[in-house]
Motif scaffolding. Sequence first.
Motif, PDB file in Angstrom:
ATOM      1  N   ALA A   1      30.777  -2.702 144.701  1.00 43.24           N
ATOM      2  CA  ALA A   1      31.096  -4.136 144.691  1.00 43.24           C
ATOM      3  C   ALA A   1      30.153  -4.893 143.767  1.00 43.24           C
ATOM      4  O   ALA A   1      30.580  -5.759 142.989  1.00 43.24           O
ATOM      5  CB  ALA A   1      31.015  -4.695 146.111  1.00 43.24           C
ATOM      6  N   PHE A   2      28.868  -4.585 143.839  1.00 49.99           N
ATOM      7  CA  PHE A   2      27.890  -5.262 142.977  1.00 49.99           C
ATOM      8  C   PHE A   2      28.145  -4.958 141.509  1.00 49.99           C
ATOM      9  O   PHE A   2      28.126  -5.870 140.660  1.00 49.99           O
ATOM     10  CB  PHE A   2      26.465  -4.848 143.350  1.00 49.99           C
ATOM     11  N   ILE A   3      28.379  -3.697 141.167  1.00 54.70           N
ATOM     12  CA  ILE A   3      28.559  -3.308 139.759  1.00 54.70           C
ATOM     13  C   ILE A   3      29.768  -4.016 139.146  1.00 54.70           C
ATOM     14  O   ILE A   3      29.697  -4.553 138.034  1.00 54.70           O
ATOM     15  CB  ILE A   3      28.707  -1.771 139.644  1.00 54.70           C
ATOM     16  N   VAL A   4      30.882  -4.030 139.865  1.00 53.53           N
ATOM     17  CA  VAL A   4      32.079  -4.689 139.333  1.00 53.53           C
ATOM     18  C   VAL A   4      31.849  -6.191 139.199  1.00 53.53           C
ATOM     19  O   VAL A   4      32.289  -6.823 138.238  1.00 53.53           O
ATOM     20  CB  VAL A   4      33.304  -4.395 140.223  1.00 53.53           C
ATOM     21  N   ASN A   5      31.150  -6.786 140.157  1.00 56.51           N
ATOM     22  CA  ASN A   5      30.835  -8.208 140.070  1.00 56.51           C
ATOM     23  C   ASN A   5      29.965  -8.500 138.859  1.00 56.51           C
ATOM     24  O   ASN A   5      30.178  -9.497 138.146  1.00 56.51           O
ATOM     25  CB  ASN A   5      30.125  -8.654 141.351  1.00 56.51           C
ATOM     26  N   ALA A   6      28.986  -7.636 138.611  1.00 52.96           N
ATOM     27  CA  ALA A   6      28.106  -7.819 137.458  1.00 52.96           C
ATOM     28  C   ALA A   6      28.881  -7.702 136.148  1.00 52.96           C
ATOM     29  O   ALA A   6      28.616  -8.439 135.187  1.00 52.96           O
ATOM     30  CB  ALA A   6      26.971  -6.785 137.499  1.00 52.96           C
ATOM     31  N   ILE A   7      29.850  -6.802 136.103  1.00 51.90           N
ATOM     32  CA  ILE A   7      30.709  -6.685 134.915  1.00 51.90           C
ATOM     33  C   ILE A   7      31.472  -7.991 134.691  1.00 51.90           C
ATOM     34  O   ILE A   7      31.613  -8.474 133.563  1.00 51.90           O
ATOM     35  CB  ILE A   7      31.683  -5.500 135.060  1.00 51.90           C
ATOM     36  N   GLY A   8      31.960  -8.580 135.796  1.00 54.62           N
ATOM     37  CA  GLY A   8      32.655  -9.857 135.699  1.00 54.62           C
ATOM     38  C   GLY A   8      31.771 -10.959 135.157  1.00 54.62           C
ATOM     39  O   GLY A   8      32.211 -11.796 134.358  1.00 54.62           O
ATOM     40  N   VAL A   9      30.502 -10.984 135.569  1.00 54.16           N
ATOM     41  CA  VAL A   9      29.568 -11.999 135.084  1.00 54.16           C
ATOM     42  C   VAL A   9      29.332 -11.835 133.586  1.00 54.16           C
ATOM     43  O   VAL A   9      29.329 -12.822 132.826  1.00 54.16           O
ATOM     44  CB  VAL A   9      28.235 -11.918 135.850  1.00 54.16           C
ATOM     45  N   MET A  10      29.145 -10.612 133.150  1.00 56.93           N
ATOM     46  CA  MET A  10      28.938 -10.373 131.718  1.00 56.93           C
ATOM     47  C   MET A  10      30.170 -10.787 130.913  1.00 56.93           C
ATOM     48  O   MET A  10      30.068 -11.377 129.832  1.00 56.93           O
ATOM     49  CB  MET A  10      28.602  -8.896 131.481  1.00 56.93           C
TER      50      MET A  10
END
Length: 393
Positions: free
Chosen positions: A368-377
Amino acid sequence: MGQAKLWNSNYLKIWFGNFLVHFSFTLIVPLLPLYLSETFGADRQTIGLCLAGYSVMALIIRPFSGYMVDTFPRKTVLIVCNFFFVALFAGYLAAGSLAMFTIFRTIHGAPFGSTTVATSTVAIDVLPSERRTEGIGYYGLSNNLAMAFGPILAIYLLQAFSNNFQALFWISLSVSLFGFILDSTVRMPKRDYVIGKKKISLDRCLLTDGWREALDMMCYSFSFGIMSTYVAIYGKEELGITGETGLFFSLLASGLIISRLTGAHALRNNQVSRNATIGVLTSVCGYFIFAAIHQPIGYYLAALIIGLGNGHMYPAFQNMFINLTTNDKRGTANSTILTSWDAGFGIGVLIGGFLAEYSGYHAAFWGAFIVNAIGVMYYFTNIRNHFEHNKLR
Protein backbone atom coordinates in the motif's frame (compact mmCIF):
# COMPACT_ATOMS: atom_id res chain seq x y z
CA MET A 1 -24.70 42.09 -1.52
CA GLY A 2 -23.38 39.19 0.54
CA GLN A 3 -22.38 35.79 -0.69
CA ALA A 4 -25.08 33.34 -1.76
CA LYS A 5 -26.14 30.90 0.94
CA LEU A 6 -24.00 27.77 0.82
CA TRP A 7 -25.98 25.56 3.22
CA ASN A 8 -29.36 25.89 1.52
CA SER A 9 -32.09 23.33 2.32
CA ASN A 10 -31.54 21.24 -0.82
CA TYR A 11 -27.78 21.10 -0.28
CA LEU A 12 -28.35 20.03 3.33
CA LYS A 13 -30.75 17.27 2.23
CA ILE A 14 -28.41 15.88 -0.40
CA TRP A 15 -25.47 16.23 2.03
CA PHE A 16 -27.21 14.19 4.72
CA GLY A 17 -28.64 11.78 2.14
CA ASN A 18 -25.14 11.09 0.88
CA PHE A 19 -23.91 10.67 4.45
CA LEU A 20 -26.56 8.02 5.09
CA VAL A 21 -25.78 6.14 1.86
CA HIS A 22 -22.10 5.96 2.76
CA PHE A 23 -22.80 5.32 6.43
CA SER A 24 -24.93 2.27 5.62
CA PHE A 25 -22.11 1.08 3.35
CA THR A 26 -19.21 1.68 5.74
CA LEU A 27 -21.11 0.30 8.73
CA ILE A 28 -20.31 -3.21 7.51
CA VAL A 29 -17.18 -2.87 5.33
CA PRO A 30 -14.41 -3.37 7.94
CA LEU A 31 -16.28 -6.24 9.57
CA LEU A 32 -17.01 -8.23 6.43
CA PRO A 33 -13.63 -10.03 6.54
CA LEU A 34 -14.46 -11.15 10.09
CA TYR A 35 -17.99 -12.14 9.03
CA LEU A 36 -16.79 -14.21 6.07
CA SER A 37 -14.08 -15.82 8.15
CA GLU A 38 -16.23 -16.68 11.16
CA THR A 39 -19.48 -17.53 9.34
CA PHE A 40 -18.23 -19.30 6.21
CA GLY A 41 -14.65 -20.20 7.14
CA ALA A 42 -13.21 -18.17 4.24
CA ASP A 43 -9.43 -17.73 4.07
CA ARG A 44 -7.74 -14.40 3.37
CA GLN A 45 -7.45 -14.94 -0.39
CA THR A 46 -11.11 -15.93 -0.68
CA ILE A 47 -12.14 -12.91 1.37
CA GLY A 48 -10.26 -10.63 -1.02
CA LEU A 49 -11.91 -12.22 -4.06
CA CYS A 50 -15.36 -12.03 -2.49
CA LEU A 51 -15.12 -8.38 -1.48
CA ALA A 52 -13.41 -7.16 -4.65
CA GLY A 53 -16.53 -7.95 -6.70
CA TYR A 54 -18.40 -5.03 -5.14
CA SER A 55 -15.82 -2.53 -6.32
CA VAL A 56 -15.56 -4.17 -9.73
CA MET A 57 -19.31 -3.85 -10.28
CA ALA A 58 -19.30 -0.23 -9.13
CA LEU A 59 -16.36 0.36 -11.45
CA ILE A 60 -18.28 -1.06 -14.42
CA ILE A 61 -21.48 0.90 -13.80
CA ARG A 62 -20.06 4.32 -12.90
CA PRO A 63 -19.00 5.45 -16.40
CA PHE A 64 -22.53 4.74 -17.68
CA SER A 65 -23.94 6.52 -14.63
CA GLY A 66 -22.11 9.68 -15.65
CA TYR A 67 -23.76 9.49 -19.06
CA MET A 68 -27.18 8.89 -17.50
CA VAL A 69 -27.09 11.85 -15.11
CA ASP A 70 -25.89 14.16 -17.89
CA THR A 71 -28.64 12.96 -20.26
CA PHE A 72 -31.76 12.27 -18.14
CA PRO A 73 -33.37 14.09 -15.16
CA ARG A 74 -30.80 13.75 -12.42
CA LYS A 75 -33.23 13.38 -9.56
CA THR A 76 -35.05 10.53 -11.35
CA VAL A 77 -31.76 8.73 -11.92
CA LEU A 78 -30.85 9.27 -8.27
CA ILE A 79 -34.13 7.91 -6.89
CA VAL A 80 -34.16 4.80 -9.09
CA CYS A 81 -30.55 3.91 -8.28
CA ASN A 82 -30.98 4.65 -4.59
CA PHE A 83 -34.04 2.39 -4.39
CA PHE A 84 -32.08 -0.62 -5.63
CA PHE A 85 -29.19 0.25 -3.30
CA VAL A 86 -31.57 0.01 -0.33
CA ALA A 87 -33.31 -3.15 -1.56
CA LEU A 88 -30.13 -5.17 -2.04
CA PHE A 89 -29.19 -4.97 1.64
CA ALA A 90 -31.86 -7.63 2.08
CA GLY A 91 -29.63 -9.97 0.08
CA TYR A 92 -27.07 -10.08 2.90
CA LEU A 93 -29.80 -11.18 5.28
CA ALA A 94 -30.99 -13.90 2.91
CA ALA A 95 -27.59 -15.28 1.86
CA GLY A 96 -27.02 -18.69 3.43
CA SER A 97 -23.74 -19.57 1.71
CA LEU A 98 -20.49 -17.88 0.73
CA ALA A 99 -21.42 -18.13 -2.95
CA MET A 100 -24.80 -16.44 -2.43
CA PHE A 101 -23.25 -13.73 -0.26
CA THR A 102 -20.62 -13.06 -2.94
CA ILE A 103 -23.33 -12.74 -5.61
CA PHE A 104 -25.40 -10.27 -3.59
CA ARG A 105 -22.31 -8.31 -2.53
CA THR A 106 -21.12 -8.04 -6.14
CA ILE A 107 -24.51 -6.98 -7.52
CA HIS A 108 -24.83 -4.40 -4.74
CA GLY A 109 -21.88 -2.52 -6.18
CA ALA A 110 -23.95 -1.42 -9.20
CA PRO A 111 -26.58 0.72 -7.43
CA PHE A 112 -23.94 2.02 -5.01
CA GLY A 113 -21.78 3.17 -7.89
CA SER A 114 -24.62 4.84 -9.77
CA THR A 115 -26.17 6.39 -6.65
CA THR A 116 -22.94 8.09 -5.60
CA VAL A 117 -22.43 9.55 -9.09
CA ALA A 118 -25.98 10.90 -9.15
CA THR A 119 -25.80 12.27 -5.60
CA SER A 120 -22.54 14.14 -6.10
CA THR A 121 -23.79 15.64 -9.35
CA VAL A 122 -27.08 16.74 -7.77
CA ALA A 123 -25.08 18.35 -4.95
CA ILE A 124 -23.16 20.47 -7.47
CA ASP A 125 -26.41 21.48 -9.18
CA VAL A 126 -28.00 22.81 -5.98
CA LEU A 127 -24.91 24.81 -4.95
CA PRO A 128 -24.67 28.53 -5.82
CA SER A 129 -22.14 28.83 -8.66
CA GLU A 130 -19.90 31.30 -6.83
CA ARG A 131 -19.48 28.92 -3.88
CA ARG A 132 -19.29 25.65 -5.81
CA THR A 133 -15.61 24.93 -5.25
CA GLU A 134 -15.96 25.47 -1.51
CA GLY A 135 -19.20 23.49 -1.41
CA ILE A 136 -17.61 20.50 -3.10
CA GLY A 137 -15.03 20.44 -0.34
CA TYR A 138 -17.66 20.48 2.39
CA TYR A 139 -19.76 17.91 0.52
CA GLY A 140 -16.94 15.43 0.81
CA LEU A 141 -17.24 15.67 4.58
CA SER A 142 -20.43 13.61 4.32
CA ASN A 143 -18.44 10.76 2.75
CA ASN A 144 -15.58 11.13 5.19
CA LEU A 145 -17.70 11.27 8.32
CA ALA A 146 -19.63 8.20 7.24
CA MET A 147 -16.45 6.38 6.32
CA ALA A 148 -14.97 7.14 9.72
CA PHE A 149 -17.90 6.84 12.12
CA GLY A 150 -19.62 3.90 10.41
CA PRO A 151 -16.89 1.42 11.36
CA ILE A 152 -16.64 2.89 14.87
CA LEU A 153 -20.32 2.29 15.53
CA ALA A 154 -20.17 -1.10 13.79
CA ILE A 155 -17.51 -2.39 16.17
CA TYR A 156 -19.45 -1.31 19.25
CA LEU A 157 -22.75 -2.61 17.84
CA LEU A 158 -21.18 -5.96 17.03
CA GLN A 159 -20.08 -6.28 20.65
CA ALA A 160 -23.45 -5.07 21.93
CA PHE A 161 -25.29 -7.64 19.79
CA SER A 162 -22.88 -10.45 20.77
CA ASN A 163 -21.29 -10.79 17.31
CA ASN A 164 -24.68 -10.89 15.56
CA PHE A 165 -23.79 -9.68 12.06
CA GLN A 166 -27.42 -9.98 10.95
CA ALA A 167 -28.31 -7.09 13.28
CA LEU A 168 -25.76 -4.90 11.51
CA PHE A 169 -27.24 -5.77 8.11
CA TRP A 170 -30.70 -4.74 9.37
CA ILE A 171 -29.32 -1.45 10.68
CA SER A 172 -27.60 -0.73 7.35
CA LEU A 173 -30.83 -1.41 5.49
CA SER A 174 -32.76 0.95 7.79
CA VAL A 175 -30.18 3.74 7.52
CA SER A 176 -30.09 3.52 3.73
CA LEU A 177 -33.88 3.64 3.59
CA PHE A 178 -33.89 6.90 5.54
CA GLY A 179 -31.33 8.30 3.11
CA PHE A 180 -33.57 7.33 0.20
CA ILE A 181 -36.53 9.16 1.77
CA LEU A 182 -34.40 12.26 2.35
CA ASP A 183 -33.10 12.31 -1.24
CA SER A 184 -36.65 12.08 -2.57
CA THR A 185 -37.46 15.48 -0.99
CA VAL A 186 -34.68 17.39 -2.78
CA ARG A 187 -35.95 20.06 -5.18
CA MET A 188 -33.80 20.43 -8.27
CA PRO A 189 -33.25 23.63 -10.27
CA LYS A 190 -34.78 23.59 -13.74
CA ARG A 191 -32.47 22.10 -16.34
CA ASP A 192 -32.90 21.43 -20.02
CA TYR A 193 -32.31 17.91 -21.20
CA VAL A 194 -33.04 16.23 -24.49
CA ILE A 195 -33.18 12.44 -24.54
CA GLY A 196 -31.49 10.93 -27.53
CA LYS A 197 -29.35 13.87 -28.62
CA LYS A 198 -26.34 12.88 -26.55
CA LYS A 199 -24.98 9.75 -28.13
CA ILE A 200 -23.20 7.42 -25.78
CA SER A 201 -19.45 7.54 -26.32
CA LEU A 202 -16.25 7.22 -24.32
CA ASP A 203 -16.02 10.95 -23.60
CA ARG A 204 -19.65 10.98 -22.35
CA CYS A 205 -18.85 8.18 -19.87
CA LEU A 206 -15.32 9.05 -18.79
CA LEU A 207 -13.50 12.36 -18.80
CA THR A 208 -10.78 11.67 -21.35
CA ASP A 209 -9.01 14.93 -20.48
CA GLY A 210 -8.63 13.69 -16.91
CA TRP A 211 -7.03 10.27 -17.52
CA ARG A 212 -3.80 11.36 -15.82
CA GLU A 213 -5.64 12.46 -12.70
CA ALA A 214 -7.68 9.23 -12.76
CA LEU A 215 -4.55 7.09 -12.92
CA ASP A 216 -3.06 8.99 -10.00
CA MET A 217 -6.26 8.65 -7.97
CA MET A 218 -6.10 4.88 -8.45
CA CYS A 219 -2.78 4.79 -6.62
CA TYR A 220 -4.26 6.52 -3.58
CA SER A 221 -7.41 4.40 -3.47
CA PHE A 222 -5.34 1.22 -3.91
CA SER A 223 -3.60 2.03 -0.64
CA PHE A 224 -6.81 2.97 1.12
CA GLY A 225 -8.50 -0.20 -0.10
CA ILE A 226 -5.87 -2.39 1.52
CA MET A 227 -5.73 -0.46 4.77
CA SER A 228 -9.47 0.04 5.35
CA THR A 229 -10.41 -3.55 4.47
CA TYR A 230 -7.82 -5.35 6.56
CA VAL A 231 -7.23 -2.91 9.42
CA ALA A 232 -9.75 -4.51 11.82
CA ILE A 233 -8.67 -8.10 11.29
CA TYR A 234 -4.97 -7.08 11.36
CA GLY A 235 -5.46 -5.22 14.63
CA LYS A 236 -7.24 -8.19 16.18
CA GLU A 237 -4.90 -10.95 14.99
CA GLU A 238 -1.50 -9.25 15.27
CA LEU A 239 -1.83 -6.32 17.68
CA GLY A 240 -4.47 -7.72 20.02
CA ILE A 241 -6.74 -4.74 19.33
CA THR A 242 -10.48 -5.49 19.38
CA GLY A 243 -12.89 -2.85 20.66
CA GLU A 244 -10.13 -0.25 20.48
CA THR A 245 -10.25 -0.49 16.68
CA GLY A 246 -12.93 2.16 17.03
CA LEU A 247 -10.21 4.57 18.14
CA PHE A 248 -8.45 4.03 14.80
CA PHE A 249 -11.51 5.23 12.91
CA SER A 250 -12.09 8.04 15.39
CA LEU A 251 -8.62 9.38 14.69
CA LEU A 252 -9.10 8.90 10.95
CA ALA A 253 -12.36 10.86 11.20
CA SER A 254 -10.69 13.61 13.21
CA GLY A 255 -8.00 14.02 10.58
CA LEU A 256 -10.55 14.11 7.78
CA ILE A 257 -12.71 16.71 9.52
CA ILE A 258 -9.78 18.95 10.48
CA SER A 259 -8.30 18.94 6.98
CA ARG A 260 -11.67 19.44 5.25
CA LEU A 261 -12.41 22.47 7.41
CA THR A 262 -8.93 24.00 7.22
CA GLY A 263 -8.71 23.31 3.49
CA ALA A 264 -12.06 24.94 2.66
CA HIS A 265 -10.55 28.45 2.70
CA ALA A 266 -7.92 27.48 0.13
CA LEU A 267 -10.56 25.90 -2.10
CA ARG A 268 -12.71 29.03 -1.80
CA ASN A 269 -9.71 30.96 -3.15
CA ASN A 270 -9.27 28.37 -5.92
CA GLN A 271 -5.98 27.04 -4.52
CA VAL A 272 -6.76 23.51 -5.67
CA SER A 273 -3.20 22.42 -6.43
CA ARG A 274 -2.03 23.65 -3.03
CA ASN A 275 -4.51 21.42 -1.22
CA ALA A 276 -3.73 18.44 -3.43
CA THR A 277 0.00 18.83 -2.77
CA ILE A 278 -0.47 18.99 1.00
CA GLY A 279 -2.81 16.00 0.87
CA VAL A 280 -0.67 13.58 -1.10
CA LEU A 281 2.49 14.35 0.89
CA THR A 282 0.72 13.95 4.22
CA SER A 283 -1.01 10.70 3.23
CA VAL A 284 2.14 8.97 2.05
CA CYS A 285 3.76 9.69 5.43
CA GLY A 286 0.80 8.06 7.13
CA TYR A 287 1.02 4.90 5.04
CA PHE A 288 4.75 4.66 5.76
CA ILE A 289 4.11 4.82 9.52
CA PHE A 290 1.33 2.23 9.24
CA ALA A 291 3.61 -0.18 7.37
CA ALA A 292 6.79 0.43 9.34
CA ILE A 293 5.66 0.61 12.96
CA HIS A 294 4.01 -2.64 14.07
CA GLN A 295 2.84 -1.26 17.39
CA PRO A 296 -0.40 0.38 18.56
CA ILE A 297 1.30 3.81 18.48
CA GLY A 298 2.03 3.47 14.76
CA TYR A 299 -1.43 2.02 14.14
CA TYR A 300 -3.21 5.01 15.69
CA LEU A 301 -0.80 7.74 14.56
CA ALA A 302 -1.10 6.57 10.96
CA ALA A 303 -4.89 6.85 11.16
CA LEU A 304 -4.74 10.53 12.09
CA ILE A 305 -2.11 11.38 9.46
CA ILE A 306 -3.86 9.48 6.65
CA GLY A 307 -7.09 11.24 7.59
CA LEU A 308 -5.40 14.64 7.42
CA GLY A 309 -3.94 13.80 4.03
CA ASN A 310 -7.05 12.36 2.42
CA GLY A 311 -9.18 15.24 3.68
CA HIS A 312 -7.01 17.65 1.69
CA MET A 313 -6.38 15.41 -1.31
CA TYR A 314 -9.79 14.08 -2.32
CA PRO A 315 -11.80 17.35 -2.59
CA ALA A 316 -8.88 18.95 -4.42
CA PHE A 317 -8.87 16.15 -6.98
CA GLN A 318 -12.66 16.29 -7.34
CA ASN A 319 -12.37 19.99 -8.15
CA MET A 320 -9.64 19.17 -10.65
CA PHE A 321 -11.93 16.81 -12.55
CA ILE A 322 -14.83 19.28 -12.55
CA ASN A 323 -12.63 22.21 -13.59
CA LEU A 324 -11.18 20.27 -16.52
CA THR A 325 -14.54 20.13 -18.32
CA THR A 326 -17.70 22.09 -19.08
CA ASN A 327 -20.79 22.28 -16.86
CA ASP A 328 -22.83 19.91 -19.04
CA LYS A 329 -20.37 17.11 -18.24
CA ARG A 330 -20.42 17.33 -14.45
CA GLY A 331 -21.82 13.82 -14.23
CA THR A 332 -19.01 12.54 -16.43
CA ALA A 333 -16.42 14.31 -14.25
CA ASN A 334 -17.90 12.84 -11.07
CA SER A 335 -18.19 9.36 -12.54
CA THR A 336 -14.54 9.52 -13.61
CA ILE A 337 -13.12 10.31 -10.19
CA LEU A 338 -15.39 7.73 -8.56
CA THR A 339 -14.56 5.13 -11.22
CA SER A 340 -10.85 5.65 -10.70
CA TRP A 341 -11.30 5.44 -6.93
CA ASP A 342 -13.26 2.19 -7.27
CA ALA A 343 -10.74 0.70 -9.67
CA GLY A 344 -7.83 1.34 -7.34
CA PHE A 345 -9.81 0.33 -4.26
CA GLY A 346 -10.95 -2.96 -5.80
CA ILE A 347 -7.46 -3.83 -7.05
CA GLY A 348 -6.10 -2.98 -3.62
CA VAL A 349 -8.57 -5.27 -1.85
CA LEU A 350 -7.81 -8.09 -4.28
CA ILE A 351 -4.02 -7.82 -4.26
CA GLY A 352 -4.04 -7.08 -0.53
CA GLY A 353 -5.86 -10.37 0.03
CA PHE A 354 -3.24 -12.31 -1.93
CA LEU A 355 -0.36 -10.58 -0.15
CA ALA A 356 -1.94 -11.11 3.27
CA GLU A 357 -2.56 -14.79 2.53
CA TYR A 358 0.88 -15.67 1.19
CA SER A 359 3.19 -13.06 2.75
CA GLY A 360 1.28 -11.65 5.72
CA TYR A 361 -0.35 -8.34 6.54
CA HIS A 362 2.95 -6.47 6.74
CA ALA A 363 3.68 -7.22 3.08
CA ALA A 364 0.20 -6.01 2.15
CA PHE A 365 0.68 -2.72 3.99
CA TRP A 366 4.14 -2.17 2.51
CA GLY A 367 2.53 -2.71 -0.89
CA ALA A 368 0.00 0.00 0.00
CA PHE A 369 2.79 2.43 0.88
CA ILE A 370 4.82 1.72 -2.28
CA VAL A 371 1.87 2.25 -4.62
CA ASN A 372 0.92 5.43 -2.77
CA ALA A 373 4.47 6.73 -3.09
CA ILE A 374 4.38 6.02 -6.84
CA GLY A 375 1.19 8.10 -7.00
CA VAL A 376 2.89 11.00 -5.22
CA MET A 377 5.82 10.95 -7.62
CA TYR A 378 3.43 10.85 -10.58
CA TYR A 379 1.52 13.81 -9.14
CA PHE A 380 4.62 16.00 -9.04
CA THR A 381 5.91 14.94 -12.46
CA ASN A 382 2.61 15.04 -14.38
CA ILE A 383 -0.59 15.98 -12.57
CA ARG A 384 0.05 19.38 -11.02
CA ASN A 385 1.31 21.07 -14.18
CA HIS A 386 -1.27 19.37 -16.39
CA PHE A 387 -4.13 20.72 -14.27
CA GLU A 388 -2.77 24.26 -14.02
CA HIS A 389 -2.33 24.45 -17.82
CA ASN A 390 -5.68 22.91 -18.76
CA LYS A 391 -8.21 24.03 -16.13
CA LEU A 392 -11.21 25.93 -17.47
CA ARG A 393 -12.07 27.85 -14.28
